[in-house]
Design a protein around this motif. Structure first.
Motif, PDB file in Angstrom:
ATOM      1  N   LYS A   1      -2.025  -7.588   7.606  1.00  0.00           N
ATOM      2  CA  LYS A   1      -1.993  -6.720   6.994  1.00  0.00           C
ATOM      3  C   LYS A   1      -1.849  -4.976   6.971  1.00  0.00           C
ATOM      4  CE  LYS A   1      -4.180  -4.970   3.073  1.00  0.00           C
ATOM      5  NZ  LYS A   1      -5.378  -5.636   1.432  1.00  0.00           N
ATOM      6  N   ILE A   2      -1.760  -4.517   7.024  1.00  0.00           N
ATOM      7  CA  ILE A   2      -1.951  -3.156   7.680  1.00  0.00           C
ATOM      8  C   ILE A   2      -1.858  -2.431   6.900  1.00  0.00           C
ATOM      9  CG2 ILE A   2      -0.572  -1.591   9.382  1.00  0.00           C
ATOM     10  CD1 ILE A   2       0.915  -4.182  10.585  1.00  0.00           C
ATOM     11  N   VAL A   3      -2.625  -1.004   6.551  1.00  0.00           N
ATOM     12  CA  VAL A   3      -2.734  -0.173   5.601  1.00  0.00           C
ATOM     13  C   VAL A   3      -1.839   0.817   6.470  1.00  0.00           C
ATOM     14  CG1 VAL A   3      -4.058   1.052   4.008  1.00  0.00           C
ATOM     15  CG2 VAL A   3      -4.259  -0.639   4.303  1.00  0.00           C
ATOM     16  N   VAL A   4      -1.056   1.796   5.594  1.00  0.00           N
ATOM     17  CA  VAL A   4      -0.572   3.023   6.166  1.00  0.00           C
ATOM     18  C   VAL A   4      -1.120   4.454   5.803  1.00  0.00           C
ATOM     19  CG1 VAL A   4       1.660   4.122   7.434  1.00  0.00           C
ATOM     20  CG2 VAL A   4       1.218   2.403   6.998  1.00  0.00           C
ATOM     21  N   ILE A   5      -2.517   5.435   5.952  1.00  0.00           N
ATOM     22  CA  ILE A   5      -2.837   6.004   5.011  1.00  0.00           C
ATOM     23  C   ILE A   5      -1.869   7.929   4.754  1.00  0.00           C
ATOM     24  CG2 ILE A   5      -4.599   8.045   4.649  1.00  0.00           C
ATOM     25  CD1 ILE A   5      -5.316   4.514   4.265  1.00  0.00           C
ATOM     26  N   GLY A   6      -1.117   7.931   4.142  1.00  0.00           N
ATOM     27  CA  GLY A   6      -0.235   9.230   4.167  1.00  0.00           C
ATOM     28  C   GLY A   6       1.285   8.114   4.640  1.00  0.00           C
ATOM     29  N   GLY A   7       1.334   6.951   4.479  1.00  0.00           N
ATOM     30  CA  GLY A   7       2.555   6.426   4.098  1.00  0.00           C
ATOM     31  C   GLY A   7       3.981   6.674   3.523  1.00  0.00           C
TER      32      GLY A   7
ATOM     33  N   ASN B   1      -9.423  -4.421   2.131  1.00  0.00           N
ATOM     34  CA  ASN B   1     -10.184  -5.889   1.986  1.00  0.00           C
ATOM     35  C   ASN B   1      -8.689  -6.833   2.516  1.00  0.00           C
ATOM     36  OD1 ASN B   1     -11.287  -8.279   1.417  1.00  0.00           O
ATOM     37  ND2 ASN B   1      -9.711  -8.655  -0.472  1.00  0.00           N
ATOM     38  N   LYS B   2      -9.232  -7.282   4.081  1.00  0.00           N
ATOM     39  CA  LYS B   2      -8.464  -8.579   4.836  1.00  0.00           C
ATOM     40  C   LYS B   2      -6.786  -7.677   5.759  1.00  0.00           C
ATOM     41  CE  LYS B   2      -9.186 -12.961   1.631  1.00  0.00           C
ATOM     42  NZ  LYS B   2      -8.405 -13.779   0.654  1.00  0.00           N
ATOM     43  N   THR B   3      -7.753  -6.784   5.644  1.00  0.00           N
ATOM     44  CA  THR B   3      -6.259  -6.004   6.267  1.00  0.00           C
ATOM     45  C   THR B   3      -6.988  -6.189   7.632  1.00  0.00           C
ATOM     46  OG1 THR B   3      -6.104  -4.065   4.877  1.00  0.00           O
ATOM     47  CG2 THR B   3      -5.887  -2.943   6.416  1.00  0.00           C
ATOM     48  N   ASP B   4      -5.795  -5.592   8.800  1.00  0.00           N
ATOM     49  CA  ASP B   4      -5.929  -5.754  10.398  1.00  0.00           C
ATOM     50  C   ASP B   4      -5.775  -4.525  10.541  1.00  0.00           C
ATOM     51  OD1 ASP B   4      -5.742  -8.797  10.392  1.00  0.00           O
ATOM     52  OD2 ASP B   4      -4.240  -8.132   9.571  1.00  0.00           O
ATOM     53  N   VAL B   5      -5.550  -4.351  10.189  1.00  0.00           N
ATOM     54  CA  VAL B   5      -4.685  -2.414  11.240  1.00  0.00           C
ATOM     55  C   VAL B   5      -4.670  -1.382   9.643  1.00  0.00           C
ATOM     56  CG1 VAL B   5      -3.411  -1.049  12.779  1.00  0.00           C
ATOM     57  CG2 VAL B   5      -3.369  -3.580  12.656  1.00  0.00           C
ATOM     58  N   VAL B   6      -5.477  -0.292  10.622  1.00  0.00           N
ATOM     59  CA  VAL B   6      -5.247   0.911   9.381  1.00  0.00           C
ATOM     60  C   VAL B   6      -4.431   1.798   9.995  1.00  0.00           C
ATOM     61  CG1 VAL B   6      -6.404   2.833   7.905  1.00  0.00           C
ATOM     62  CG2 VAL B   6      -7.023   0.017   7.624  1.00  0.00           C
ATOM     63  N   ILE B   7      -3.604   2.411  10.127  1.00  0.00           N
ATOM     64  CA  ILE B   7      -3.005   3.729  10.044  1.00  0.00           C
ATOM     65  C   ILE B   7      -2.692   5.311   9.545  1.00  0.00           C
ATOM     66  CG2 ILE B   7      -0.901   4.313  11.896  1.00  0.00           C
ATOM     67  CD1 ILE B   7       0.195   1.391  11.878  1.00  0.00           C
ATOM     68  N   ASP B   8      -3.725   6.186  10.728  1.00  0.00           N
ATOM     69  CA  ASP B   8      -4.501   7.576   9.549  1.00  0.00           C
ATOM     70  C   ASP B   8      -3.053   8.225   9.839  1.00  0.00           C
ATOM     71  OD1 ASP B   8      -5.226   9.220   8.136  1.00  0.00           O
ATOM     72  OD2 ASP B   8      -6.769   9.532   9.956  1.00  0.00           O
ATOM     73  N   LEU B   9      -2.333   8.792   8.906  1.00  0.00           N
ATOM     74  CA  LEU B   9      -0.978   9.457   9.012  1.00  0.00           C
ATOM     75  C   LEU B   9      -1.787  10.709   8.148  1.00  0.00           C
ATOM     76  CD1 LEU B   9       1.819   7.329   9.578  1.00  0.00           C
ATOM     77  CD2 LEU B   9       0.510   8.245  11.616  1.00  0.00           C
ATOM     78  N   ALA B  10      -2.230  10.566   7.661  1.00  0.00           N
ATOM     79  CA  ALA B  10      -2.343  11.755   7.031  1.00  0.00           C
ATOM     80  C   ALA B  10      -2.469  13.066   7.229  1.00  0.00           C
ATOM     81  CB  ALA B  10      -4.196  11.540   6.316  1.00  0.00           C
ATOM     82  N   ASN B  11      -2.193  13.844   6.534  1.00  0.00           N
ATOM     83  CA  ASN B  11      -2.063  15.358   6.687  1.00  0.00           C
ATOM     84  C   ASN B  11      -2.807  16.285   5.272  1.00  0.00           C
ATOM     85  OD1 ASN B  11      -1.320  17.923   8.517  1.00  0.00           O
ATOM     86  ND2 ASN B  11       0.591  17.833   7.870  1.00  0.00           N
ATOM     87  N   SER B  12      -3.547  17.421   5.624  1.00  0.00           N
ATOM     88  CA  SER B  12      -4.509  18.295   4.749  1.00  0.00           C
ATOM     89  C   SER B  12      -3.331  19.056   4.354  1.00  0.00           C
ATOM     90  CB  SER B  12      -5.250  19.211   5.197  1.00  0.00           C
ATOM     91  OG  SER B  12      -5.822  19.841   4.713  1.00  0.00           O
TER      92      SER B  12
END
Length: 251
Positions: free
Chosen positions: A2-8, A49-60
């Motif tokens: 499970k991967i969460v992509v911030i700025g996805g 919850n139960k996430t393995d990886v977070v990828i942070d691609l958020a931009n201002s």
């Protein structure tokens, strides 16, 4: 996984999400539109919850000095706190090659501050420093245009295609945390004014590019080598001609 992509939902994020889903992973698109907000904290606990990886691609949304600094520091701290609570195993963030060499530019100060939040967090991480994207060439030309002339620096420039950036981000996110920085870049090195000249010529844009000899980038003076890797970098497979051909097909 499970991967969460911030700025996805952004330029790189949409490509990363597609690549990871094609590899069979469960991917959550994190953005205010999906109820996941790294600034307010909304939805972060549930997403982690139960996430393995977070990828942070958020931009201002703002490049004003204080606003962009507040954005990256607040977003980074909120994400890393939520990850710590949930036991996320890997934090991946996209940054900029040479960011520490351009601290006279507000956006670069903010990205370096984001890196500092990550490295001091105690969480397993990989920071991917990328050169500028081919997709930025139009914007670079526009911000340097005055009366049909484009006044640009002769600093070294090694742009990379967004497709290659996404591939590297996806691959590093599936590997073990580096707990350090890696660099990615395009396969060819130019002078900034040279590559913008080629870009405009291919588009049939009549603007004339003039090399002004000033080592500047978005209003700040930089060294001639600040925007390119100083040592080893992973190189993308898409050169300018291949990328440009793809753009012409889309037109």
């Amino acid at each position: 996984m499970k991967i969460v992509v911030i700025g996805g939902s952004g330029l790189i994020g949409t490509k990363v999400v597609a690549q990871l889903r094609n590899r069979g992973h469960e991917v959550i698109v994190g953005s205010p539109n999906t109820g996941i907000n790294s600034i307010t904290g909304e939805g972060l606990a549930e997403a982690m919850n139960k996430t393995d990886v977070v990828i942070d691609l958020a931009n201002s949304p703002s490049w004003e000095d204080k606003a962009v600094l507040d954005f990256f520091q607040t977003s980074g701290r909120n994400l890393l706190a939520a990850e710590a609570n949930a036991g996320v195993k890997h934090h991946v963030a996209l940054s900029i090659v040479g960011v520490d060499l351009m601290q006279n530019i507000g956006y670069m100060r903010a990205k370096k501050a984001q890196e500092d939040v990550i490295t001091s967090s105690g969480r397993p991480y990989t920071i991917i420093r990328s050169t500028q994207f081919f997709e930025f060439l139009g914007g670079i030309a526009d911000q340097a245009t005055a009366e049909k002339e484009v006044h640009l620096s002769d600093v070294d420039f090694q742009p990379i295609a967004s497709d290659d950036v996404a591939s590297f981000v996806a691959s590093f996110s599936l590997a073990a945390p580096v707990n350090g920085r890696v660099e990615i870049a395009g396969p060819e090195r130019f002078k900034m004014y040279e590559i913008v000249t080629r870009y405009l010529q291919r588009l049939g844009d009549p603007r004339r590019v003039i090399a002004n000899g000033r080592p500047q980038y978005y209003g700040g003076e930089i060294s001639h080598s600040a925007l390119v890797p100083a040592g080893h970098a992973e190189l993308g497979a898409i050169d300018f001609e291949k990328w440009m051909a793809g753009q012409m097909k889309k037109a």
